[in-house]
Design a protein around this motif. Structure first.
Motif, PDB file in Angstrom:
ATOM      1  N   LYS A   1       0.808  -1.224   0.000  1.00 42.60           N
ATOM      2  CA  LYS A   1       0.000   0.000   0.000  1.00 42.60           C
ATOM      3  C   LYS A   1       0.837   1.267   0.000  1.00 42.60           C
ATOM      4  CE  LYS A   1      -3.543   1.021   2.536  1.00 42.60           C
ATOM      5  NZ  LYS A   1      -4.920   1.226   2.106  1.00 42.60           N
TER       6      LYS A   1
ATOM      7  N   SER B   1      -8.054  -0.914   3.679  1.00 43.56           N
ATOM      8  CA  SER B   1      -8.702  -0.831   2.372  1.00 43.56           C
ATOM      9  C   SER B   1      -7.659  -1.116   1.285  1.00 43.56           C
ATOM     10  CB  SER B   1      -9.323   0.551   2.186  1.00 43.56           C
ATOM     11  OG  SER B   1      -8.388   1.563   2.508  1.00 43.56           O
TER      12      SER B   1
ATOM     13  N   ASN C   1      -6.241  -0.181  -1.432  1.00 44.45           N
ATOM     14  CA  ASN C   1      -5.841   0.872  -2.362  1.00 44.45           C
ATOM     15  C   ASN C   1      -4.457   1.370  -1.959  1.00 44.45           C
ATOM     16  OD1 ASN C   1      -7.709   1.916  -0.063  1.00 44.45           O
ATOM     17  ND2 ASN C   1      -6.366   3.635  -0.516  1.00 44.45           N
TER      18      ASN C   1
ATOM     19  N   SER D   1     -10.613   4.606  -1.909  1.00 50.57           N
ATOM     20  CA  SER D   1     -10.862   3.218  -1.516  1.00 50.57           C
ATOM     21  C   SER D   1     -11.587   2.469  -2.633  1.00 50.57           C
ATOM     22  CB  SER D   1     -11.708   3.181  -0.241  1.00 50.57           C
ATOM     23  OG  SER D   1     -11.009   3.811   0.803  1.00 50.57           O
TER      24      SER D   1
ATOM     25  N   GLU E   1     -16.051   2.983   4.444  1.00 47.41           N
ATOM     26  CA  GLU E   1     -15.459   2.098   5.445  1.00 47.41           C
ATOM     27  C   GLU E   1     -16.288   2.022   6.720  1.00 47.41           C
ATOM     28  OE1 GLU E   1     -14.036   4.450   3.798  1.00 47.41           O
ATOM     29  OE2 GLU E   1     -12.132   3.764   2.954  1.00 47.41           O
TER      30      GLU E   1
ATOM     31  N   HIS F   1      -6.487  12.233   2.197  1.00 49.49           N
ATOM     32  CA  HIS F   1      -6.726  10.805   2.073  1.00 49.49           C
ATOM     33  C   HIS F   1      -7.830  10.650   1.036  1.00 49.49           C
ATOM     34  CE1 HIS F   1      -6.166   7.091   4.770  1.00 49.49           C
ATOM     35  NE2 HIS F   1      -6.618   6.663   3.626  1.00 49.49           N
TER      36      HIS F   1
HETATM   37 MG    MG Z   1      -8.126   3.165   3.992  1.00 45.75          MG
END
Ligand code: MG
Ligand code: TXA
Length: 331
Positions: A61, A149, A151, A157, A186, A235
């Motif tokens: 990630k 997640s 990604n 995500s 999420e 983010h």
């Molecule tokens: Mg995440």
């Protein structure tokens, strides 16, 4: 089993049947990484009791190692083996598991989860996902599964196999295909401070629903009392710049609308009927789509800050935050 060729190797897509689940679980037991569908978003799964698998998750990630991972288990009974439940935590788990609620609780002595997974904290974030395939997969893995997640860190995500493959192709062993994620944002993350619940991240279980079970929940304001290391200011960011609460569309912008207001200028509408559940389920797909269409600027219309709207607005604020400033705001 279908294979998709990529520049860096071959991404295996595991089907949602007995053979697919067993083959994907076998990869996990060998220390490899498998992305799998949950009801919220796709998770990037690895054996949480294997330090090397956990390190590989951070690596795949590009995630800072101070940001701990959520541990996924197939039942409350198994969760009790890893963390200490208070009566309130037990009540929340009984009410919302399997489902989109993550509880941050003290690790039990002898808990086999890698310290790297919890970034050295003495707490663990844990949940039982509300997705039949995910539960069968977790049962077949027969070990705790760390899954952020699926990604690249800081990005949008994934809610489909296609999103996962385009972000992580060549970096993981495969994807367990569960179709599109029904909730689309999420899980709600809840910690406890001196026994009282604290909302660390708004998510798939609304604050209103949570409070109907727990009583008043404090919203974490970054005062240091309950660490939430993952709440990075920037983010969920698409390649495009994001402008929020937009009531008009500027030249060159793509416009994401909610409800009937501003629908006439919309390129995408998250829910024409103003349904926040539908909007949450389409949010990340809409952002992925804008990137795929190479828009460099996105405007998003106003979205009410109630129910799932809180999680949607939280993700959008982070998507719109300055990119050179991926700092921790709630620590
Ligand atoms: Mg995440
Ligand atoms: O819906 C979800 O929660 C998805 C699916 C795959 O389950 N997972 C997910 O994981 O969103 P991730 O890693 O993207 O987000 C985990 C969040 C981060 O904000 C992290 O900082 C927080 O949970 N977290 C994890 N462990 C924690 C801990 N011990 N204390 C406080 N926060 C923690």
């Amino acid at each position: 089993m279908v294979s998709m060729k990529s520049d860096t190797g071959t991404m295996r897509i595991f089907k949602a049947d007995k053979n697919g689940i067993q083959a994907a679980a076998e990869k996990i037991r060998q220390g490899e990484l498998i992305a799998f569908a949950t009801e919220t978003v796709y998770g990037l799964g690895g054996d949480a009791s294997n330090d090397r698998a956990v390190a590989a998750i951070y690596e795949a990630k590009g995630r800072p190692s101070f940001n701990p991972l959520i541990i996924h288990v197939p039942s409350l009974a198994i969760a009790r083996e890893y963390v200490e439940f208070t009566p309130l935590a037990e009540r929340l788990a009984q009410k919302f598991w399997p489902g989109a609620l993550t509880l941050v609780l003290p690790r039990r002595k002898g808990c086999p989860v890698s310290l790297l997974a919890s970034a050295g904290l003495d707490t663990l974030a844990i949940r039982v996902p509300g997705h039949r395939l995910a539960l069968e997969f977790l049962t077949a893995c027969d070990r705790p599964i760390a899954a952020p997640s699926a990604n690249p860190s800081g990005g949008i995500s994934p809610t489909t196999v296609h999103h996962v493959a385009s972000g992580l192709e060549g970096r993981i062993a495969g994807i367990l295909d569960g179709g599109s994620c029904a909730i689309g944002v999420e899980s709600t993350v809840v910690g406890f401070h001196e026994g009282s619940p604290v909302l660390l991240r708004p998510g798939g279980i609304s604050l209103e629903l949570l409070e109907s079970c727990s009583g008043p929940v404090r919203i974490h304001q970054g005062d240091g009392s309950t660490p939430s290391p993952g709440m990075l200011q920037s983010h969920y960011a698409p390649n495009a710049a994001v402008r929020l609460n937009a009531t008009s569309k500027m030249p060159g912008e793509a416009y994401i609308a909610f409800g009937r207001d501003y629908d006439q200028i919309a390129d995408v509408n998250l829910s024409l009927t103003g349904d926040l559940t539908e909007a949450a389920s389409l949010l990340f797909s809409a952002l992925h789509l804008m990137d795929e269409m190479n828009f460099s600027r996105i405007a998003v219309g106003p979205i009410p800050d109630i129910g799932l709207g809180r999680a949607i607005n939280d993700r959008l604020r982070r998507a719109a935050a300055p990119r050179d400033n991926r700092q921790v705001v709630n620590q």
